[in-house]
Structures are given as structure tokens and as C-alpha cells.
Motif scaffolding. Structure first.
Motif, PDB file in Angstrom:
ATOM      1  N   GLU A 282     -19.823  17.823  40.709  1.00 43.69           N
ATOM      2  CA  GLU A 282     -19.979  18.628  39.499  1.00 43.69           C
ATOM      3  C   GLU A 282     -18.610  19.147  39.044  1.00 43.69           C
ATOM      4  O   GLU A 282     -17.826  19.669  39.843  1.00 43.69           O
ATOM      5  CB  GLU A 282     -20.915  19.798  39.771  1.00 43.69           C
ATOM      6  CG  GLU A 282     -21.277  20.609  38.545  1.00 43.69           C
ATOM      7  CD  GLU A 282     -22.282  19.924  37.652  1.00 43.69           C
ATOM      8  OE1 GLU A 282     -22.377  20.314  36.477  1.00 43.69           O
ATOM      9  OE2 GLU A 282     -22.953  18.981  38.122  1.00 43.69           O
TER      10      GLU A 282
ATOM     11  N   PRO B 104     -15.945  21.516  36.746  1.00 48.33           N
ATOM     12  CA  PRO B 104     -15.901  22.872  36.180  1.00 48.33           C
ATOM     13  C   PRO B 104     -16.085  22.836  34.673  1.00 48.33           C
ATOM     14  O   PRO B 104     -15.755  21.848  34.010  1.00 48.33           O
ATOM     15  CB  PRO B 104     -14.503  23.373  36.572  1.00 48.33           C
ATOM     16  CG  PRO B 104     -13.701  22.135  36.807  1.00 48.33           C
ATOM     17  CD  PRO B 104     -14.654  21.120  37.359  1.00 48.33           C
ATOM     18  N   PHE B 105     -16.594  23.914  34.116  1.00 50.54           N
ATOM     19  CA  PHE B 105     -16.868  23.983  32.675  1.00 50.54           C
ATOM     20  C   PHE B 105     -15.570  23.962  31.871  1.00 50.54           C
ATOM     21  O   PHE B 105     -14.599  24.639  32.199  1.00 50.54           O
ATOM     22  CB  PHE B 105     -17.640  25.262  32.339  1.00 50.54           C
ATOM     23  CG  PHE B 105     -17.914  25.415  30.864  1.00 50.54           C
ATOM     24  CD1 PHE B 105     -19.015  24.817  30.292  1.00 50.54           C
ATOM     25  CD2 PHE B 105     -17.046  26.138  30.052  1.00 50.54           C
ATOM     26  CE1 PHE B 105     -19.259  24.939  28.927  1.00 50.54           C
ATOM     27  CE2 PHE B 105     -17.286  26.270  28.683  1.00 50.54           C
ATOM     28  CZ  PHE B 105     -18.402  25.666  28.129  1.00 50.54           C
TER      29      PHE B 105
ATOM     30  N   PHE C 122     -14.835  23.861  27.501  1.00 49.56           N
ATOM     31  CA  PHE C 122     -15.353  23.749  26.142  1.00 49.56           C
ATOM     32  C   PHE C 122     -14.553  22.661  25.435  1.00 49.56           C
ATOM     33  O   PHE C 122     -13.388  22.856  25.075  1.00 49.56           O
ATOM     34  CB  PHE C 122     -15.214  25.087  25.411  1.00 49.56           C
ATOM     35  CG  PHE C 122     -15.936  25.148  24.099  1.00 49.56           C
ATOM     36  CD1 PHE C 122     -17.288  25.447  24.047  1.00 49.56           C
ATOM     37  CD2 PHE C 122     -15.253  24.908  22.901  1.00 49.56           C
ATOM     38  CE1 PHE C 122     -17.959  25.512  22.821  1.00 49.56           C
ATOM     39  CE2 PHE C 122     -15.912  24.979  21.681  1.00 49.56           C
ATOM     40  CZ  PHE C 122     -17.269  25.272  21.651  1.00 49.56           C
TER      41      PHE C 122
ATOM     42  N   PRO D  15     -15.444  29.782  22.803  1.00 48.20           N
ATOM     43  CA  PRO D  15     -14.921  30.835  23.661  1.00 48.20           C
ATOM     44  C   PRO D  15     -13.444  31.126  23.374  1.00 48.20           C
ATOM     45  O   PRO D  15     -12.742  30.275  22.803  1.00 48.20           O
ATOM     46  CB  PRO D  15     -15.095  30.256  25.064  1.00 48.20           C
ATOM     47  CG  PRO D  15     -14.998  28.774  24.866  1.00 48.20           C
ATOM     48  CD  PRO D  15     -15.645  28.512  23.540  1.00 48.20           C
TER      49      PRO D  15
ATOM     50  N   ARG E 284     -10.889  27.870  26.884  1.00 53.47           N
ATOM     51  CA  ARG E 284     -11.751  26.704  27.071  1.00 53.47           C
ATOM     52  C   ARG E 284     -12.540  26.736  28.383  1.00 53.47           C
ATOM     53  O   ARG E 284     -13.589  26.094  28.493  1.00 53.47           O
ATOM     54  CB  ARG E 284     -10.920  25.414  27.028  1.00 53.47           C
ATOM     55  CG  ARG E 284     -10.284  25.126  25.687  1.00 53.47           C
ATOM     56  CD  ARG E 284      -9.531  23.809  25.719  1.00 53.47           C
ATOM     57  NE  ARG E 284     -10.435  22.679  25.874  1.00 53.47           N
ATOM     58  CZ  ARG E 284     -10.111  21.549  26.494  1.00 53.47           C
ATOM     59  NH1 ARG E 284      -8.921  21.415  27.054  1.00 53.47           N
ATOM     60  NH2 ARG E 284     -10.979  20.554  26.568  1.00 53.47           N
ATOM     61  N   ASP E 285     -12.058  27.462  29.384  1.00 53.94           N
ATOM     62  CA  ASP E 285     -12.733  27.452  30.682  1.00 53.94           C
ATOM     63  C   ASP E 285     -13.746  28.587  30.842  1.00 53.94           C
ATOM     64  O   ASP E 285     -14.295  28.789  31.927  1.00 53.94           O
ATOM     65  CB  ASP E 285     -11.709  27.507  31.818  1.00 53.94           C
ATOM     66  CG  ASP E 285     -10.814  28.743  31.757  1.00 53.94           C
ATOM     67  OD1 ASP E 285     -10.872  29.466  30.743  1.00 53.94           O
ATOM     68  OD2 ASP E 285     -10.069  28.980  32.719  1.00 53.94           O
ATOM     69  N   ILE E 286     -13.999  29.321  29.770  1.00 52.34           N
ATOM     70  CA  ILE E 286     -15.003  30.385  29.810  1.00 52.34           C
ATOM     71  C   ILE E 286     -16.361  29.801  29.435  1.00 52.34           C
ATOM     72  O   ILE E 286     -16.502  29.119  28.420  1.00 52.34           O
ATOM     73  CB  ILE E 286     -14.632  31.529  28.846  1.00 52.34           C
ATOM     74  CG1 ILE E 286     -13.343  32.212  29.314  1.00 52.34           C
ATOM     75  CG2 ILE E 286     -15.761  32.535  28.726  1.00 52.34           C
ATOM     76  CD1 ILE E 286     -12.844  33.296  28.386  1.00 52.34           C
ATOM     77  N   GLU E 287     -17.357  30.008  30.269  1.00 48.47           N
ATOM     78  CA  GLU E 287     -18.702  29.487  30.003  1.00 48.47           C
ATOM     79  C   GLU E 287     -19.171  29.914  28.616  1.00 48.47           C
ATOM     80  O   GLU E 287     -19.006  31.073  28.207  1.00 48.47           O
ATOM     81  CB  GLU E 287     -19.674  30.006  31.063  1.00 48.47           C
ATOM     82  CG  GLU E 287     -19.425  29.451  32.467  1.00 48.47           C
ATOM     83  CD  GLU E 287     -20.051  28.089  32.678  1.00 48.47           C
ATOM     84  OE1 GLU E 287     -20.776  27.616  31.767  1.00 48.47           O
ATOM     85  OE2 GLU E 287     -19.822  27.482  33.740  1.00 48.47           O
ATOM     86  N   TRP E 288     -19.774  28.958  27.891  1.00 52.32           N
ATOM     87  CA  TRP E 288     -20.170  29.214  26.514  1.00 52.32           C
ATOM     88  C   TRP E 288     -21.396  28.377  26.188  1.00 52.32           C
ATOM     89  O   TRP E 288     -21.510  27.239  26.657  1.00 52.32           O
ATOM     90  CB  TRP E 288     -19.019  28.840  25.578  1.00 52.32           C
ATOM     91  CG  TRP E 288     -19.120  29.446  24.215  1.00 52.32           C
ATOM     92  CD1 TRP E 288     -19.585  28.860  23.076  1.00 52.32           C
ATOM     93  CD2 TRP E 288     -18.727  30.768  23.841  1.00 52.32           C
ATOM     94  NE1 TRP E 288     -19.503  29.719  22.017  1.00 52.32           N
ATOM     95  CE2 TRP E 288     -18.977  30.912  22.462  1.00 52.32           C
ATOM     96  CE3 TRP E 288     -18.181  31.846  24.536  1.00 52.32           C
ATOM     97  CZ2 TRP E 288     -18.718  32.088  21.756  1.00 52.32           C
ATOM     98  CZ3 TRP E 288     -17.922  33.016  23.844  1.00 52.32           C
ATOM     99  CH2 TRP E 288     -18.179  33.131  22.482  1.00 52.32           C
ATOM    100  N   PRO E 289     -22.324  28.895  25.406  1.00 51.98           N
ATOM    101  CA  PRO E 289     -23.525  28.121  25.083  1.00 51.98           C
ATOM    102  C   PRO E 289     -23.202  26.846  24.306  1.00 51.98           C
ATOM    103  O   PRO E 289     -22.212  26.783  23.565  1.00 51.98           O
ATOM    104  CB  PRO E 289     -24.352  29.083  24.224  1.00 51.98           C
ATOM    105  CG  PRO E 289     -23.786  30.440  24.496  1.00 51.98           C
ATOM    106  CD  PRO E 289     -22.346  30.242  24.820  1.00 51.98           C
ATOM    107  N   GLU E 290     -24.051  25.847  24.467  1.00 52.95           N
ATOM    108  CA  GLU E 290     -23.924  24.612  23.694  1.00 52.95           C
ATOM    109  C   GLU E 290     -24.116  24.943  22.211  1.00 52.95           C
ATOM    110  O   GLU E 290     -24.991  25.729  21.845  1.00 52.95           O
ATOM    111  CB  GLU E 290     -25.015  23.631  24.126  1.00 52.95           C
ATOM    112  CG  GLU E 290     -24.887  22.241  23.544  1.00 52.95           C
ATOM    113  CD  GLU E 290     -23.972  21.346  24.357  1.00 52.95           C
ATOM    114  OE1 GLU E 290     -22.866  21.800  24.735  1.00 52.95           O
ATOM    115  OE2 GLU E 290     -24.363  20.208  24.618  1.00 52.95           O
TER     116      GLU E 290
END
Length: 294
Positions: free
Chosen positions: A112, A114-115, A117, A172, A175-181
Motif C-alpha cells: 500500500e 502513502p497518500f 493528492f 489539500p 499533497r501528502d495530507i489526506e483529502w477526500p476524493e
């Protein structure tokens, strides 16, 4: 290379043009036949091996090789493919070249990731430097599917239909901050040989390949000749295969009048795509990019 005379397709229908203007993309099924898919897939395998040998793959073993035809001259036949090219000139006309192209091969990822954006629109500095809030089209892109992307999770591109007509989407602060689709996002799936044709302003994003097959795809972007070429094409006229290209392919690779007023489109009668369209009766006085010059 593809013979110029073989290009006989008519312009897009009013319904296709309306759908493209509304949604910012068209999905074209069965663009390439099985033999073409196999041939171009082998070409990507060869380029991938060269990139791996040169230690130019990303951390996940993926390839994003710019300047597609420079990397693999066999791909020149995709530039004005008989089943694809009319999508391009129907929308942005005859005074064009290929400014940005790349071939991607992404093997399966086992862990998996990492997130990040990844949502963006093509154009680079155009998105910052143009002062209008709703940006002009300026470019279109074809993406040829060379592996089975018929299921989600295989690294297919995500898009937001209609987003070419908005000035921005929410994202966000980093870019590495979790954000909704983004609302309305879809993953564009397709069989080998399908193609995605889209407006460069359409917001889109790469996805990870968590499947058991490698994702293979070739992207070719077209823009007016008064916008500079990003691809590495300066030395192409010196290559032994250059004279095997037809005049349309040479124009698309920047080899036809690379500087001055000719590139701006002042000399239409000396421009291969214009003269070909004129001979075929495909110029259109009701569509500015295809308006006859006389």
C-alpha cells in the motif's frame, strides 16, 4: 510508417463534438486492433528494459518515459493513426504539433502506497500565467491503452467529467495530507486497444496498480504550433528513419518550418495537415480551427 493517403476519416459528428465540449473527454472503444496492441506492447517492453538498464525507473519500478517517438520510432504511426487523428484535428485544427508525449509501464505494486493528492490539469505554466479565470483549451491528448485496464485498481487514470469548465478544484494545502476524493471522479477503465481522448484542462490523476498485470499506455498531446514543444525532437530530422515518415507525421514532430511566421500558421498552403484536409474536403468554415484560408 502510416501512409498519409490512408487517413480517410471524416470530422467528428455534432453529437461527438457536443459530448466532448460538455464532458471534456471521449472514450473510444477498439481504436487499435489486436495486432497493433501486441506490437506496441512489445515496443513498450523494449523501452522499459532500456530504462531499467539506465536506472531511470521510479521507486516502484515504474516507467514514465517522455518523448515517445524519440524513445521508440515505431510509435510514430500513432501520431496520425487513421482511427484516431480525426478526433484531434476536428477539435484543434491543422496548425498543430505534438508538444508532449510519454509512454508509461507500471508493474504491479505489492505494498500500500502513502497518500498523495495527484489531481492536476495539463499545461504547466499555462495554468499560472494565463490571466483568464476560465482557461482556453490550448491542447488535447490521446491515451492508447496497451494492456487490460478493464477493471479498477490496475493503474488507470481517474478523471472528473466536466472539470475542464471550472477554474479550480478543492485540494489539500500539501499533497501528502489526506483529502477526500473530488466529487464526480471516475476511474477510466478500458480494454487493450481502447483510447481516451481528453481536453488538457480536464482534471485527472494517476492511480496505483495493485493488480497482477502491468499497466501499459501511450500518451500523445497535441497543441497549436505557436506553443513550444516539450519533447526532445531537435535531432529527429537527422535520424535514419525520418524520411520514412509522411509529411503529416513530420509536421507533428516539429520538423516542418520549426521557426518563424510559418509556425504561427501564416502559410497554410505549405502546411501538410492543412493541404491534406483541403484535398479531402474536410475544412469547415463554421469551425475556426478548420476555416479555409481562402
Amino acid at each position: 510508417m502510416t501512409a498519409n493517403a490512408a487517413l480517410r476519416a471524416a470530422a467528428l459528428t455534432p453529437e461527438q463534438r457536443e459530448a466532448f465540449d460538455r464532458d471534456g473527454y471521449l472514450m473510444i472503444r477498439g481504436m487499435l486492433d489486436a495486432n497493433e496492441v501486441a506490437r506496441y506492447s512489445e515496443v513498450l517492453d523494449r523501452v522499459y528494459a532500456e530504462e531499467r538498464e539506465a536506472n531511470r525507473l521510479n521507486a516502484n519500478g515504474g516507467m514514465h518515459r517522455l518523448s515517445a517517438v524519440t524513445a521508440a520510432p515505431e510509435l510514430a504511426d500513432l501520431l496520425n493513426h487513421p482511427k484516431a487523428f480525426h478526433y484531434v484535428w476536428s477539435i484543434i485544427g491543422w496548425n498543430i504539433h505534438v508538444h508532449h508525449s510519454h509512454v508509461d509501464l507500471n508493474p504491479p505494486i505489492r505494498e500500500e502506497q502513502p497518500f498523495l493528492f495527484k489531481w492536476h490539469r495539463d499545461g504547466g505554466r499555462q495554468n499560472n500565467d494565463i490571466e483568464t479565470e476560465l482557461q482556453p483549451r490550448l491542447a488535447v491528448k490521446l491515451a492508447f491503452f496497451l494492456s487490460d485496464l478493464s477493471e479498477t485498481g490496475r493503474g488507470a487514470t481517474k478523471i472528473i467529467p466536466g472539470s475542464h469548465k471550472v477554474s479550480r478544484i478543492d485540494g489539500p494545502p500539501r499533497r501528502d495530507i489526506e483529502w477526500p476524493e473530488p466529487e464526480g471522479a471516475i476511474e477510466v477503465t478500458g480494454e487493450p486497444g481502447d483510447a481516451l481522448f481528453f481536453d488538457r484542462r480536464l482534471f485527472h490523476a494517476a492511480t496505483h496498480n495493485y493488480s497482477d498485470i502491468s499497466r501499459k499506455i501511450a500518451f500523445i498531446g497535441y497543441t497549436p504550433r505557436w506553443i513550444c514543444i516539450r519533447d526532445e525532437v531537435e535531432d529527429l530530422p537527422n535520424q535514419p528513419w525520418w524520411n520514412d515518415l509522411d509529411p503529416v507525421q513530420q509536421q507533428l514532430l516539429g520538423g516542418f518550418a520549426p521557426t518563424g511566421d510559418h509556425r504561427w500558421g501564416f502559410y497554410s498552403q505549405e502546411t501538410p495537415i492543412y493541404t491534406w484536409l483541403e484535398e479531402q474536403g474536410l475544412l469547415d468554415p463554421n469551425h475556426p480551427p478548420l476555416k479555409p484560408e481562402r
